[in-house]
Scaffold this active site. Structure first.
Site, PDB file in Angstrom:
ATOM      1  N   PHE A 135      -9.526  -4.909  10.928  1.00 13.30           N
ATOM      2  CA  PHE A 135      -8.660  -4.714   9.515  1.00 13.30           C
ATOM      3  C   PHE A 135      -8.744  -6.181   8.949  1.00 13.30           C
ATOM      4  CE2 PHE A 135      -6.096  -1.771  12.024  1.00 13.30           C
ATOM      5  CZ  PHE A 135      -6.216  -0.797  11.231  1.00 13.30           C
ATOM      6  N   TYR A 192      -0.543  -4.833   6.541  1.00 12.83           N
ATOM      7  CA  TYR A 192       0.228  -3.769   6.040  1.00 12.83           C
ATOM      8  C   TYR A 192      -0.598  -2.496   6.909  1.00 12.83           C
ATOM      9  CZ  TYR A 192       0.963   0.383   2.987  1.00 12.83           C
ATOM     10  OH  TYR A 192       1.339   1.584   2.495  1.00 12.83           O
ATOM     11  N   TYR A 197     -14.763  -8.697  -4.145  1.00 15.04           N
ATOM     12  CA  TYR A 197     -14.260  -7.750  -2.690  1.00 15.04           C
ATOM     13  C   TYR A 197     -15.150  -6.882  -2.559  1.00 15.04           C
ATOM     14  CZ  TYR A 197     -11.030  -4.651  -0.522  1.00 15.04           C
ATOM     15  OH  TYR A 197     -10.525  -3.713   0.663  1.00 15.04           O
ATOM     16  N   ASP A 202      -4.857 -12.173  14.739  1.00 16.43           N
ATOM     17  CA  ASP A 202      -4.520 -12.282  13.323  1.00 16.43           C
ATOM     18  C   ASP A 202      -4.015 -13.923  13.034  1.00 16.43           C
ATOM     19  OD1 ASP A 202      -3.051 -12.095  10.681  1.00 16.43           O
ATOM     20  OD2 ASP A 202      -2.989 -10.014  11.270  1.00 16.43           O
ATOM     21  N   SER A 240     -13.383   0.735   2.047  1.00 16.84           N
ATOM     22  CA  SER A 240     -12.592   1.099   1.055  1.00 16.84           C
ATOM     23  C   SER A 240     -13.445   2.094   0.059  1.00 16.84           C
ATOM     24  CB  SER A 240     -12.288  -0.314   0.248  1.00 16.84           C
ATOM     25  OG  SER A 240     -11.814   0.144  -1.040  1.00 16.84           O
ATOM     26  N   LYS A 290     -17.277  -5.534   1.171  1.00 18.78           N
ATOM     27  CA  LYS A 290     -17.303  -4.359   1.976  1.00 18.78           C
ATOM     28  C   LYS A 290     -18.649  -3.726   1.979  1.00 18.78           C
ATOM     29  CE  LYS A 290     -12.889  -4.321   2.730  1.00 18.78           C
ATOM     30  NZ  LYS A 290     -12.419  -4.599   4.118  1.00 18.78           N
ATOM     31  N   ASN A 331      -1.075  -3.856  -6.810  1.00 14.76           N
ATOM     32  CA  ASN A 331      -1.140  -2.393  -6.366  1.00 14.76           C
ATOM     33  C   ASN A 331      -0.115  -1.887  -7.068  1.00 14.76           C
ATOM     34  OD1 ASN A 331      -2.890  -3.358  -3.565  1.00 14.76           O
ATOM     35  ND2 ASN A 331      -3.953  -2.048  -4.990  1.00 14.76           N
TER      36      ASN A 331
HETATM   37  P1  NAD Z   1      -3.193  -7.007   4.757  1.00 14.10           P
HETATM   38  O1  NAD Z   1      -3.538  -8.276   3.938  1.00 14.10           O
HETATM   39  O2  NAD Z   1      -1.864  -6.696   4.713  1.00 14.10           O
HETATM   40  O3  NAD Z   1      -3.764  -7.364   6.325  1.00 14.10           O
HETATM   41  C1  NAD Z   1      -4.816  -8.059   6.573  1.00 14.10           C
HETATM   42  C2  NAD Z   1      -4.484  -9.012   7.872  1.00 14.10           C
HETATM   43  O4  NAD Z   1      -5.588  -9.722   8.155  1.00 14.10           O
HETATM   44  C3  NAD Z   1      -3.502  -9.889   7.704  1.00 14.10           C
HETATM   45  O5  NAD Z   1      -2.391  -9.614   8.861  1.00 14.10           O
HETATM   46  C4  NAD Z   1      -4.081 -11.233   7.682  1.00 14.10           C
HETATM   47  O6  NAD Z   1      -3.257 -12.087   8.001  1.00 14.10           O
HETATM   48  C5  NAD Z   1      -5.210 -10.925   8.445  1.00 14.10           C
HETATM   49  N1  NAD Z   1      -6.374 -12.011   8.061  1.00 14.10           N
HETATM   50  C6  NAD Z   1      -7.002 -11.981   7.019  1.00 14.10           C
HETATM   51  N2  NAD Z   1      -7.926 -12.914   7.066  1.00 14.10           N
HETATM   52  C7  NAD Z   1      -8.156 -13.256   8.545  1.00 14.10           C
HETATM   53  C8  NAD Z   1      -8.879 -13.896   9.415  1.00 14.10           C
HETATM   54  N3  NAD Z   1      -9.901 -14.769   8.654  1.00 14.10           N
HETATM   55  N4  NAD Z   1      -8.663 -14.118  10.539  1.00 14.10           N
HETATM   56  C9  NAD Z   1      -7.625 -13.648  11.075  1.00 14.10           C
HETATM   57  N5  NAD Z   1      -6.939 -12.675  10.455  1.00 14.10           N
HETATM   58  C10 NAD Z   1      -6.985 -12.655   9.064  1.00 14.10           C
HETATM   59  O7  NAD Z   1      -4.344  -5.871   4.183  1.00 14.10           O
HETATM   60  P2  NAD Z   1      -4.056  -4.468   4.460  1.00 14.10           P
HETATM   61  O8  NAD Z   1      -3.629  -3.676   3.159  1.00 14.10           O
HETATM   62  O9  NAD Z   1      -3.579  -4.109   5.858  1.00 14.10           O
HETATM   63  O10 NAD Z   1      -5.791  -4.017   4.552  1.00 14.10           O
HETATM   64  C11 NAD Z   1      -6.300  -4.102   5.957  1.00 14.10           C
HETATM   65  C12 NAD Z   1      -7.900  -3.768   5.637  1.00 14.10           C
HETATM   66  O11 NAD Z   1      -8.018  -2.575   5.043  1.00 14.10           O
HETATM   67  C13 NAD Z   1      -8.735  -4.974   4.825  1.00 14.10           C
HETATM   68  O12 NAD Z   1      -9.871  -5.335   5.136  1.00 14.10           O
HETATM   69  C14 NAD Z   1      -8.710  -4.221   3.355  1.00 14.10           C
HETATM   70  O13 NAD Z   1      -9.629  -5.029   2.650  1.00 14.10           O
HETATM   71  C15 NAD Z   1      -8.692  -2.824   3.944  1.00 14.10           C
HETATM   72  N6  NAD Z   1      -8.372  -2.087   2.801  1.00 14.10           N
HETATM   73  C16 NAD Z   1      -7.223  -2.191   2.172  1.00 14.10           C
HETATM   74  C17 NAD Z   1      -6.671  -1.016   1.209  1.00 14.10           C
HETATM   75  C18 NAD Z   1      -5.425  -1.224   0.566  1.00 14.10           C
HETATM   76  O14 NAD Z   1      -5.224  -0.909  -0.718  1.00 14.10           O
HETATM   77  N7  NAD Z   1      -4.333  -1.788   1.302  1.00 14.10           N
HETATM   78  C19 NAD Z   1      -7.570  -0.314   0.787  1.00 14.10           C
HETATM   79  C20 NAD Z   1      -8.995  -0.076   1.254  1.00 14.10           C
HETATM   80  C21 NAD Z   1      -9.296  -0.905   2.227  1.00 14.10           C
HETATM   81  C1  WQD Z   2      -3.806   2.098  -9.058  1.00 10.11           C
HETATM   82  C2  WQD Z   2      -3.590   2.811 -10.622  1.00 10.11           C
HETATM   83  C3  WQD Z   2      -4.068   0.904 -12.201  1.00 10.11           C
HETATM   84  C4  WQD Z   2      -0.909  -1.675 -11.085  1.00 10.11           C
HETATM   85  C5  WQD Z   2      -7.316  -1.363  -5.636  1.00 10.11           C
HETATM   86  C6  WQD Z   2      -8.409  -1.926  -5.371  1.00 10.11           C
HETATM   87  C7  WQD Z   2      -9.130  -0.962  -4.064  1.00 10.11           C
HETATM   88  C8  WQD Z   2      -8.518  -0.703  -3.017  1.00 10.11           C
HETATM   89  C9  WQD Z   2      -7.195  -0.081  -3.381  1.00 10.11           C
HETATM   90  C10 WQD Z   2      -8.857  -2.244  -1.372  1.00 10.11           C
HETATM   91  C11 WQD Z   2      -4.814   2.292 -11.407  1.00 10.11           C
HETATM   92  C12 WQD Z   2      -2.622   1.450 -12.184  1.00 10.11           C
HETATM   93  C13 WQD Z   2      -1.758  -0.502 -11.053  1.00 10.11           C
HETATM   94  C14 WQD Z   2       0.164  -1.552 -12.184  1.00 10.11           C
HETATM   95  C15 WQD Z   2      -0.776   0.078 -13.312  1.00 10.11           C
HETATM   96  N1  WQD Z   2      -8.113  -1.968  -2.269  1.00 10.11           N
HETATM   97  N2  WQD Z   2      -1.866   0.323 -12.298  1.00 10.11           N
HETATM   98  N3  WQD Z   2       0.183  -0.829 -13.028  1.00 10.11           N
HETATM   99  O1  WQD Z   2      -7.116  -0.157  -8.627  1.00 10.11           O
HETATM  100  O2  WQD Z   2      -7.195   2.142  -7.466  1.00 10.11           O
HETATM  101  O3  WQD Z   2      -7.535   0.109  -5.944  1.00 10.11           O
HETATM  102  O4  WQD Z   2      -6.459  -1.006  -4.400  1.00 10.11           O
HETATM  103  O5  WQD Z   2      -9.807  -1.737  -0.973  1.00 10.11           O
HETATM  104  O6  WQD Z   2     -10.407  -1.649  -3.818  1.00 10.11           O
HETATM  105  O7  WQD Z   2      -9.503  -1.994  -6.512  1.00 10.11           O
HETATM  106  O8  WQD Z   2      -5.238   0.501  -6.948  1.00 10.11           O
HETATM  107  O9  WQD Z   2      -2.828   0.273  -6.871  1.00 10.11           O
HETATM  108  O10 WQD Z   2      -4.207  -1.386  -8.098  1.00 10.11           O
HETATM  109  O11 WQD Z   2      -4.085   0.815  -9.084  1.00 10.11           O
HETATM  110  O12 WQD Z   2      -0.829   0.918 -14.249  1.00 10.11           O
HETATM  111  O13 WQD Z   2       0.894  -2.638 -12.136  1.00 10.11           O
HETATM  112  O14 WQD Z   2      -2.588   2.224 -11.050  1.00 10.11           O
HETATM  113  O15 WQD Z   2      -4.642   0.977 -13.564  1.00 10.11           O
HETATM  114  O16 WQD Z   2      -5.071   3.394 -12.466  1.00 10.11           O
HETATM  115  P1  WQD Z   2      -6.877   0.619  -7.229  1.00 10.11           P
HETATM  116  P2  WQD Z   2      -3.943  -0.142  -7.947  1.00 10.11           P
END
Ligand code: NAD
Ligand code: WQD
Length: 340
Positions: free
Chosen positions: A79, A10, A147, A30, A123, A151, A197
Site C-alpha cells: 500500500f 487508511y 500520481y 511504514d 487505482s 501507478k 476526497n
Molecule cells: P494512506 O496515505 O492512508 O496510506 C499509505 C501509507 O503508506 C501511509 O501509512 C504512509 O505513511 C505510508 N507510506 C507512504 N510512503 C511510504 C514510504 N516511502 N515508505 C513507507 N511507508 C510509506 O493511503 P491509502 O488511502 O490507504 O492508500 C493506500 C494505497 O492505495 C496507496 O498506494 C494509494 O495510492 C492506493 N489507492 C488509494 C485510493 C484512495 O482513494 N484512498 C484509491 C486508489 C488507490
Molecule cells: C469524487 C467526486 C469530485 C471533493 C480521486 C483520485 C483517484 C483515486 C480516488 C487514488 C468528484 C467531487 C470531491 C469535493 C466535490 N485515488 N468532489 N467536492 O476524483 O474520483 O478520485 O480519489 O488512486 O486517483 O483522483 O475522488 O473523492 O476527489 O471526488 O464535489 O470537495 O466528488 O468532483 O466528482 P476522485 P474524489
C-alpha cells in the site's frame, strides 16, 4: 507472515484487521509519513491480536531486506505510497521517488529474499478519462496526472518483471473510490489538512469543522449534473486483498482486477446519503469544475467475482453510517487520542 507496506494508512489498517481476523500473521512496514502508529494500536484492539510494526521507508532496500527476512514474510501487500493528485502535479519528482522508486526497491528486496508474491494497490485512475462504461480491465490505460502515471509505470514494471520471471505471483488491484470505516468506529480515514476526497470533506462538514461542501461542477453529462463515482466500502476492499492473496497461492500470474461495486453515485446523492446517516442536512454549495475531473467512473466488477469469488456487499447507507461513526467518535482523527 503477510508483510504489509503502508499498513498504518487508511486502506492498510482495515486490511490488517481482516488479515488478522482470518488468522494470518502480519508485519507492517511504514514510515508514518501519512499515518499514525495509533491506527495500528487500534487494529490490535479490534482484533485482540498483535502485529509486528517496523518503522522504515520502502526506498531503503537494506531495511526492507532485513525486515522481510526477520519477519519471515511469505507475501507482500503493498500500500505504501503518496496519493494526492494535486500534490503530484506540484511535486512530481516526490511521487516518482516515493511510488516508483519505492516499488522498485521493494521488488528488488523481495527478489533477493525469494518472496515473490505481491498484491499491489493500483487505482481506477489508470483508465484515464473513460472511453466506455462500465470499466473493464481491458480498457485502454492512460494517465491524466503524475500520481496516475506512477501507478501506470508501476503496473508496467510488474508486468515486465512477471514476463522475465513467471515465478512471480502478482495481483494488481484497481480500486475505485474507497470510503467508509470499520464498523467499530475505531479506525477510519484521517486525512492531513484539507481533504481532497469527497467523503472525508462531507464528514468534516457534518461534524462542524467546515461550513459547506463545495460541489465541483453541476454541468456534467450525468443524471443530476454532478460527478458520478463507484464508491466502495473500505472493509469490502480489504476483504478483496484476502481473496487476492488466496488466489496467488494457486496461480503464478500477473493479473489486474477491478475492486468496485459496479454502481455509480453522484456527488449530490452522496451528500444526501450522508445527511441521512448523520441525521442532519449537510450544507453544500455548487462551485466550478475541479481541473482534471471526469464526469463518470464505475467498475465492471465481473472479473473480481469470477477470479476471486469476491464482490462488495456493503451498501451506500453502511458506507455513510460507518464513516459517520468514525468521524463523530474521532472528530480530530487519531490526533490527540490515546489507545485506551
Ligand atoms: P494512506 O496515505 O492512508 O496510506 C499509505 C501509507 O503508506 C501511509 O501509512 C504512509 O505513511 C505510508 N507510506 C507512504 N510512503 C511510504 C514510504 N516511502 N515508505 C513507507 N511507508 C510509506 O493511503 P491509502 O488511502 O490507504 O492508500 C493506500 C494505497 O492505495 C496507496 O498506494 C494509494 O495510492 C492506493 N489507492 C488509494 C485510493 C484512495 O482513494 N484512498 C484509491 C486508489 C488507490
Ligand atoms: C469524487 C467526486 C469530485 C471533493 C480521486 C483520485 C483517484 C483515486 C480516488 C487514488 C468528484 C467531487 C470531491 C469535493 C466535490 N485515488 N468532489 N467536492 O476524483 O474520483 O478520485 O480519489 O488512486 O486517483 O483522483 O475522488 O473523492 O476527489 O471526488 O464535489 O470537495 O466528488 O468532483 O466528482 P476522485 P474524489
Amino acid at each position: 507472515m503477510i508483510f504489509v507496506t503502508g499498513g498504518a494508512g487508511y486502506i492498510g489498517s482495515h486490511t490488517c484487521v481482516e488479515l488478522l481476523q482470518a488468522g494470518l500473521d502480519v508485519a507492517v512496514f511504514d514510515n508514518f509519513c501519512n499515518s499514525q502508529p495509533e491506527s495500528l494500536l487500534r487494529v490490535q484492539r479490534i482484533t485482540g491480536r498483535t502485529l509486528r510494526v517496523i518503522e522504515g521507508d520502502i526506498r531503503d532496500r537494506a531495511a526492507l531486506e532485513a525486515a522481510l527476512k526477520n519477519s519471515g514474510a511469505t507475501a507482500v501487500v503493498h500500500f505504501a505510497g503518496l496519493k494526492a493528485v494535486g500534490e503530484s502535479v506540484e511535486q512530481p519528482l516526490a511521487y516518482y521517488d516515493n511510488n516508483v522508486l519505492g516499488t522498485l526497491r521493494l521488488l528488488e528486496a523481495m527478489g533477493s529474499c525469494g518472496v515473490k508474491s505481491l498484491v499491489f494497490s493500483s487505482s481506477a485512475t489508470v483508465y484515464g478519462d473513460p472511453q466506455r462504461l462500465p470499466l473493464t480491465e481491458d480498457h485502454p490505460l492512460s494517465a491524466t496526472n503524475p500520481y496516475g502515471r506512477t501507478k501506470l509505470v508501476i503496473e508496467d514494471m510488474l508486468r515486465d518483471l512477471h514476463r522475465s520471471d513467471p515465478a512471480w505471483r502478482m495481483s494488481i488491484l484497481r480500486y475505485f473510490n474507497p470510503v467508509g470505516a470499520h464498523a467499530s468506529g475505531l479506525i477510519g480515514e484521517d486525512p492531513q489538512g484539507t481533504p481532497n476526497n469527497l467523503l472525508p470533506f462531507v464528514a468534516q462538514v457534518a461534524v462542524g469543522q467546515r461550513d459547506a461542501v463545495n460541489v465541483w461542477g453541476d454541468d456534467y453529462q450525468t443524471p443530476d449534473g454532478t460527478g458520478v463515482r463507484d464508491y466502495i466500502h473500505v472493509v469490502d476492499l480489504a476483504l478483496g486483498h484476502l481473496k487476492a492473496l488466496e488466489r496467488l497461492q494457486a496461480h503464478a500470474e500477473c493479473q489486474a482486477i477491478n475492486l468496485g461495486t459496479g454502481v455509480g453515485y453522484s456527488v449530490l446523492e452522496m451528500i444526501q446519503a450522508f445527511s441521512q446517516a448523520c441525521g442532519k442536512p449537510v450544507p453544500y454549495r455548487i462551485a466550478g469544475r475541479r481541473a482534471g475531473d471526469i464526469a463518470s467512473c464505475y467498475a465492471d466488477p465481473t472479473q473480481a467475482a469470477n477470479l476471486l469469488g469476491w464482490r462488495a456487499t456493503r451498501n451506500l447507507q453502511t458506507m455513510c453510517s460507518d464513516a459517520w461513526r468514525w468521524q463523530s467518535n474521532n472528530p480530530t482523527g487519531y490526533c490527540g487520542t490515546d489507545s485506551h
